[in-house]
Scaffold this motif. Structure first.
Motif, PDB file in Angstrom:
ATOM      1  N   ASN A  73       0.290  -2.664   3.461  1.00  0.00           N
ATOM      2  CA  ASN A  73      -0.939  -3.339   3.055  1.00  0.00           C
ATOM      3  C   ASN A  73      -1.508  -2.712   1.783  1.00  0.00           C
ATOM      4  O   ASN A  73      -2.091  -3.395   0.939  1.00  0.00           O
ATOM      5  CB  ASN A  73      -1.953  -3.227   4.202  1.00  0.00           C
ATOM      6  CG  ASN A  73      -3.061  -4.259   4.150  1.00  0.00           C
ATOM      7  OD1 ASN A  73      -4.074  -4.094   4.806  1.00  0.00           O
ATOM      8  ND2 ASN A  73      -2.905  -5.307   3.370  1.00  0.00           N
TER       9      ASN A  73
ATOM     10  N   TYR B 273      -5.290  -5.668 -11.441  1.00  0.00           N
ATOM     11  CA  TYR B 273      -4.657  -6.661 -10.573  1.00  0.00           C
ATOM     12  C   TYR B 273      -3.135  -6.578 -10.714  1.00  0.00           C
ATOM     13  O   TYR B 273      -2.586  -6.694 -11.804  1.00  0.00           O
ATOM     14  CB  TYR B 273      -5.134  -8.069 -10.922  1.00  0.00           C
ATOM     15  CG  TYR B 273      -4.524  -9.129 -10.028  1.00  0.00           C
ATOM     16  CD1 TYR B 273      -5.002  -9.313  -8.736  1.00  0.00           C
ATOM     17  CD2 TYR B 273      -3.455  -9.915 -10.460  1.00  0.00           C
ATOM     18  CE1 TYR B 273      -4.442 -10.259  -7.897  1.00  0.00           C
ATOM     19  CE2 TYR B 273      -2.901 -10.860  -9.619  1.00  0.00           C
ATOM     20  CZ  TYR B 273      -3.388 -11.027  -8.337  1.00  0.00           C
ATOM     21  OH  TYR B 273      -2.835 -11.957  -7.505  1.00  0.00           O
ATOM     22  N   GLY B 274      -2.462  -6.372  -9.578  1.00  0.00           N
ATOM     23  CA  GLY B 274      -1.006  -6.299  -9.579  1.00  0.00           C
ATOM     24  C   GLY B 274      -0.442  -5.032 -10.186  1.00  0.00           C
ATOM     25  O   GLY B 274       0.780  -4.918 -10.367  1.00  0.00           O
TER      26      GLY B 274
ATOM     27  N   TRP C 108       7.130 -14.613   0.327  1.00  0.00           N
ATOM     28  CA  TRP C 108       7.732 -14.809  -0.991  1.00  0.00           C
ATOM     29  C   TRP C 108       8.977 -15.684  -0.886  1.00  0.00           C
ATOM     30  O   TRP C 108       9.284 -16.458  -1.784  1.00  0.00           O
ATOM     31  CB  TRP C 108       8.154 -13.465  -1.597  1.00  0.00           C
ATOM     32  CG  TRP C 108       7.062 -12.472  -1.810  1.00  0.00           C
ATOM     33  CD1 TRP C 108       5.729 -12.613  -1.535  1.00  0.00           C
ATOM     34  CD2 TRP C 108       7.216 -11.160  -2.340  1.00  0.00           C
ATOM     35  NE1 TRP C 108       5.055 -11.473  -1.859  1.00  0.00           N
ATOM     36  CE2 TRP C 108       5.936 -10.553  -2.360  1.00  0.00           C
ATOM     37  CE3 TRP C 108       8.310 -10.425  -2.789  1.00  0.00           C
ATOM     38  CZ2 TRP C 108       5.730  -9.255  -2.825  1.00  0.00           C
ATOM     39  CZ3 TRP C 108       8.110  -9.130  -3.251  1.00  0.00           C
ATOM     40  CH2 TRP C 108       6.824  -8.549  -3.274  1.00  0.00           C
TER      41      TRP C 108
ATOM     42  N   ASP D 238       4.322  -9.968   4.207  1.00  0.00           N
ATOM     43  CA  ASP D 238       3.997 -10.509   2.888  1.00  0.00           C
ATOM     44  C   ASP D 238       5.270 -10.960   2.166  1.00  0.00           C
ATOM     45  O   ASP D 238       5.365 -12.083   1.690  1.00  0.00           O
ATOM     46  CB  ASP D 238       3.250  -9.470   2.059  1.00  0.00           C
ATOM     47  CG  ASP D 238       2.637 -10.061   0.793  1.00  0.00           C
ATOM     48  OD1 ASP D 238       2.175 -11.212   0.853  1.00  0.00           O
ATOM     49  OD2 ASP D 238       2.617  -9.379  -0.242  1.00  0.00           O
TER      50      ASP D 238
ATOM     51  N   SER E 292      -2.930  -6.092  -2.872  1.00  0.00           N
ATOM     52  CA  SER E 292      -3.773  -7.279  -2.845  1.00  0.00           C
ATOM     53  C   SER E 292      -5.257  -6.903  -2.904  1.00  0.00           C
ATOM     54  O   SER E 292      -5.693  -5.977  -2.210  1.00  0.00           O
ATOM     55  CB  SER E 292      -3.516  -8.080  -1.564  1.00  0.00           C
ATOM     56  OG  SER E 292      -4.475  -9.118  -1.421  1.00  0.00           O
TER      57      SER E 292
ATOM     58  N   THR F 284      -9.145  -5.554  -7.687  1.00  0.00           N
ATOM     59  CA  THR F 284      -8.543  -4.560  -6.806  1.00  0.00           C
ATOM     60  C   THR F 284      -9.575  -4.172  -5.756  1.00  0.00           C
ATOM     61  O   THR F 284     -10.771  -4.430  -5.927  1.00  0.00           O
ATOM     62  CB  THR F 284      -8.152  -3.282  -7.583  1.00  0.00           C
ATOM     63  OG1 THR F 284      -9.347  -2.649  -8.074  1.00  0.00           O
ATOM     64  CG2 THR F 284      -7.227  -3.600  -8.749  1.00  0.00           C
TER      65      THR F 284
ATOM     66  N   GLY G  33      -6.704  -7.315   0.707  1.00  0.00           N
ATOM     67  CA  GLY G  33      -6.143  -6.620   1.860  1.00  0.00           C
ATOM     68  C   GLY G  33      -7.248  -5.913   2.625  1.00  0.00           C
ATOM     69  O   GLY G  33      -8.140  -5.292   2.022  1.00  0.00           O
TER      70      GLY G  33
ATOM     71  N   ASN H 179       1.256  -3.474  -1.445  1.00  0.00           N
ATOM     72  CA  ASN H 179       1.325  -4.766  -2.144  1.00  0.00           C
ATOM     73  C   ASN H 179       0.135  -4.989  -3.066  1.00  0.00           C
ATOM     74  O   ASN H 179       0.124  -5.929  -3.859  1.00  0.00           O
ATOM     75  CB  ASN H 179       1.497  -5.932  -1.162  1.00  0.00           C
ATOM     76  CG  ASN H 179       0.280  -6.188  -0.290  1.00  0.00           C
ATOM     77  OD1 ASN H 179      -0.830  -5.742  -0.563  1.00  0.00           O
ATOM     78  ND2 ASN H 179       0.482  -6.932   0.785  1.00  0.00           N
TER      79      ASN H 179
END
Length: 491
Positions: free
Chosen positions: A302, A343-344, A229, A225, A307, A411, A310, A305
C-alpha cells in the motif's frame, strides 16, 4: 532452482510451468481445469463471485484465507493448498454445513454469486473464535455482493453453519499439513515463457539480487493493485518478482525501534498488532477493501504503490513510521513522510525495495485518532482520510502534533501549517478555528469522481472539529456535542 510452481487443487497435486506471468487463478481454474463454479463477475476484486480458499501452513497451523481469484496470479499459489466450491461436498455427496444452511434458509436465488459467498463463509467458519455477531459476519462477507437474494438469509445461514462442529475439510487436516510440508523446498523459482518471466525468490537476499539485476521488473506482493493493471488496464508485464512469497518478509516483530512489519505482511496479519498500538488505525484497517483484499494486500505494498488515496500511509505518517529500504546488500531508513516526493514518484533508487516498515510505540500521553470518509461505508476508496497524533501537556496545552491526510494532495501529506497552529496552544475553540484556517494553506485538493475539491477541504476542516470534540473533554458542552456527532450510524 525450480522452473515450475507446485500446489494442490483439492487432493490433486499440480506442477505448472511455461505460463504467462499474468495468468490469473480464475482463468486457469475456468479455462484449464473447467472449474466453472468459480465465477467471473467484476474481474477487479470487488464482487466476490470468484472467491476461493487458499490454505498455507504458518507456525505449524493451517491458515485458511478467502481471496479473489480474478486478481491473484497463478504463480501466487506456489506451495499452497487451493479449494474451490467443487471441493466442499463429501465423496458421499453430503453438502458442507455452509451449503446445507444456504439451501435450508433460502440464501440463494439466481445463484451466480452463491459459490463466492459459500467460500467466504467456509473461510469464516475456519477463523479461530469466529463470532456470531451480525457486525463480525457482515465484515466477513462485505467483499461478496448479491443483487437478488438480500443479505438477511445469507447471514442467517452463516449463523446456522457456525453452530455445526466440524466439516469434511477438517478430516483432511493431517493430509493437508503433510502436503504443504512436502511442497516447502525453500527453492527460488524462475519461470520463463514467450509472454515473460516470473521470479519467486526464496529469501530477501535472493529478492535483492533479482531486483538489482533487473530494476525494471515489477514487484508484486498481494496483486490487489497490480492485478487490476492486467484485468482492467490490459498491461503486459514482462518480468514479475514476488515479494509476497518471501518467507523472511512475513515477520511481525517488536523491536527497540517499534513494531516492525515485513514487506509481505498482509493487512489481515497486521491488523491486531497495529490496533494494539493505534486503536483508531485498527478501525480504519477494518474498512480497507474487503476480507479478500486484506487477506492478500500488504501494508508495505500500500505504501509502495504511492497512491495519494491509500489508507495506510496517512495512518503511519501520523504515527511517525520509518521505512526500511534495501538495494542489494545496502540498507537505509527513511521517514515515511519523506518517501513520497510527488505524484507517482517516491524516494527509491533503481533496484531498491521496501523491506519493512517500523511503527514507533506511542508515548503514554499521545492521543491518536483516524477517520476514513467514503461514499460507501464498506469496501470503498476514501475521498478523505485524516490521521491525528497529539501529545498534551498540563492544562490541555498541545506539546506535539502530527497530522496527515490522504486524498488532499498528490501524495499522502502532513498538514504542517495546521500542526504549527496547534503546538503550544491550549486545545480550545479559538485554537481549533486557527488550525482550520491554517489547513487552507496546507492543501489544494482536486475534484474527481470521488468528491469535489470543496467537499474535501470542508470535510478535512470538519474532521478537525471532530478531533476537538473527541479529545478536549474540558470543553464546555463537550458531552452534548459528542452525542450529536456520533449519532449517524456511519461517517
Amino acid at each position: 532452482m525450480r522452473q515450475s510452481i507446485r500446489f494442490y487443487l483439492g487432493t490433486t497435486r499440480h506442477e505448472v510451468s511455461g505460463f504467462s506471468p499474468t495468468r490469473t487463478v480464475l482463468d486457469w481454474l475456468r479455462e484449464d481445469r473447467r472449474r466453472t463454479g468459480t465465477k467471473e463477475g467484476c474481474n477487479e476484486g470487488d464482487c466476490g463471485a470468484c472467491t476461493v480458499l487458499v490454505v498455507r501452513l504458518q507456525g505449524g497451523q493451517l491458515v485458511w484465507r478467502a481471496v479473489n481469484a480474478c486478481i491473484q496470479f497463478l504463480w501466487m499459489l506456489d506451495g499452497a493448498q487451493l479449494f474451490t466450491v467443487e471441493d466442499l461436498r463429501s465423496p458421499e455427496g453430503v453438502l458442507h454445513p455452509v451449503q446445507q444452511a444456504m439451501v435450508e434458509l433460502h440464501g440463494s436465488q439466481c445463484g451466480f454469486c452463491t459459490p463466492g459467498f459459500v467460500m467466504s463463509m467456509v473461510a469464516y467458519c475456519k477463523t479461530p473464535g469466529a463470532s456470531m455477531e451480525d457486525g463480525a459476519i457482515n465484515d466477513a462477507l462485505a467483499g461478496n455482493l448479491c443483487r437478488c437474494t438480500g443479505y438477511a438469509p445469507i447471514v442467517r445461514a452463516m449463523k446456522q453453519a457456525l453452530t455445526v462442529s466440524g466439516d469434511g475439510l477438517d478430516t483432511q487436516t493431517d493430509a493437508i499439513i503433510t502436503r504443504l510440508k512436502a511442497l516447502a523446498d525453500n527453492q527460488t523459482v524462475e519461470i520463463s515463457g514467450v509472454e515473460g518471466q516470473v521470479t519467486l525468490p526464496a529469501s530477501a537476499q535472493a529478492l535483492a539480487a533479482a531486483y538489482q539485476a533487473d530494476p525494471d521488473a515489477t514487484l508484486v506482493a498481494g496483486a490487489t493493485d497490480v492485478g487490476l493493471w492486467v484485468t482492467k488496464g490490459l498491461r503486459t508485464l514482462p518480468h514479475l518478482i514476488s515479494i509476497g512469497l518471501v518467507p523472511d518478509l512475513h515477520q511481525i516483530e517488536h523491536t527497540a525501534e517499534g513494531l516492525r512489519l515485513g514487506a509481505a505482511v498482509t493487512y489481515t496479519e497486521a491488523k491486531d498488532a497495529i490496533a494494539a498500538l493505534l486503536p483508531d488505525a485498527g478501525e480504519v484497517i477494518r474498512r480497507i477493501g474487503s476480507t479478500q483484499v486484506r487477506n492478500a494486500g500488504t501494508v508495505c505494498g500500500n505504501i509502495g504503490n504511492g497512491s495519494p488515496i491509500g489508507d495506510g500511509p496517512p495512518l503511519l505518517i501520523a504515527a511517525g513510521a520509518v521505512l526500511k529500504l534495501r538495494r542489494g546488500d545496502a540498507h537505509r531508513s527513511v521517514l515515511l513522510e519523506d518517501y513520497f516526493l510527488a505524484y507517482g514518484k517516491q524516494d527509491r533508487q533503481p533496484g531498491e525495495f521496501i523491506e519493512a516498515v517500523v511503527i514507533p510505540v506511542p508515548q503514554p500521553d499521545i492521543v491518536f485518532r483516524a477517520y476514513k470518509i467514503s461514499k460507501r461505508f464498506d469496501q470503498d476508496i476514501s475521498a478523505v482520510l485524516g490521521a491525528f497524533s497529539l501529545r498534551f501537556e498540563a492544562e490541555g496545552r498541545i506539546a506535539e502534533a502530527r497530522i496527515a491526510f490522504g486524498g488532499m494532495a498528490a501524495t499522502p501529506k502532513r498538514a504542517r501549517a495546521t500542526e504549527a497552529a496547534l503546538v503550544g496552544q491550549v486545545w480550545s475553540e479559538a485554537t481549533l478555528k486557527a488550525a482550520q484556517k491554517a489547513m487552507l494553506t496546507d492543501f489544494a485538493p482536486i475534484s474527481d469522481m470521488r468528491s469535489s475539491a470543496w467537499y474535501r477541504q470542508t470535510v478535512a476542516g470538519n474532521l478537525l472539529t471532530r478531533l476537538f470534540v473527541e479529545t478536549a473533554p474540558q470543553h464546555e458542552g463537550i458531552q452534548t456535542r459528542l452525542a450529536v456527532w456520533k449519532e449517524p450510524a456511519h461517517v
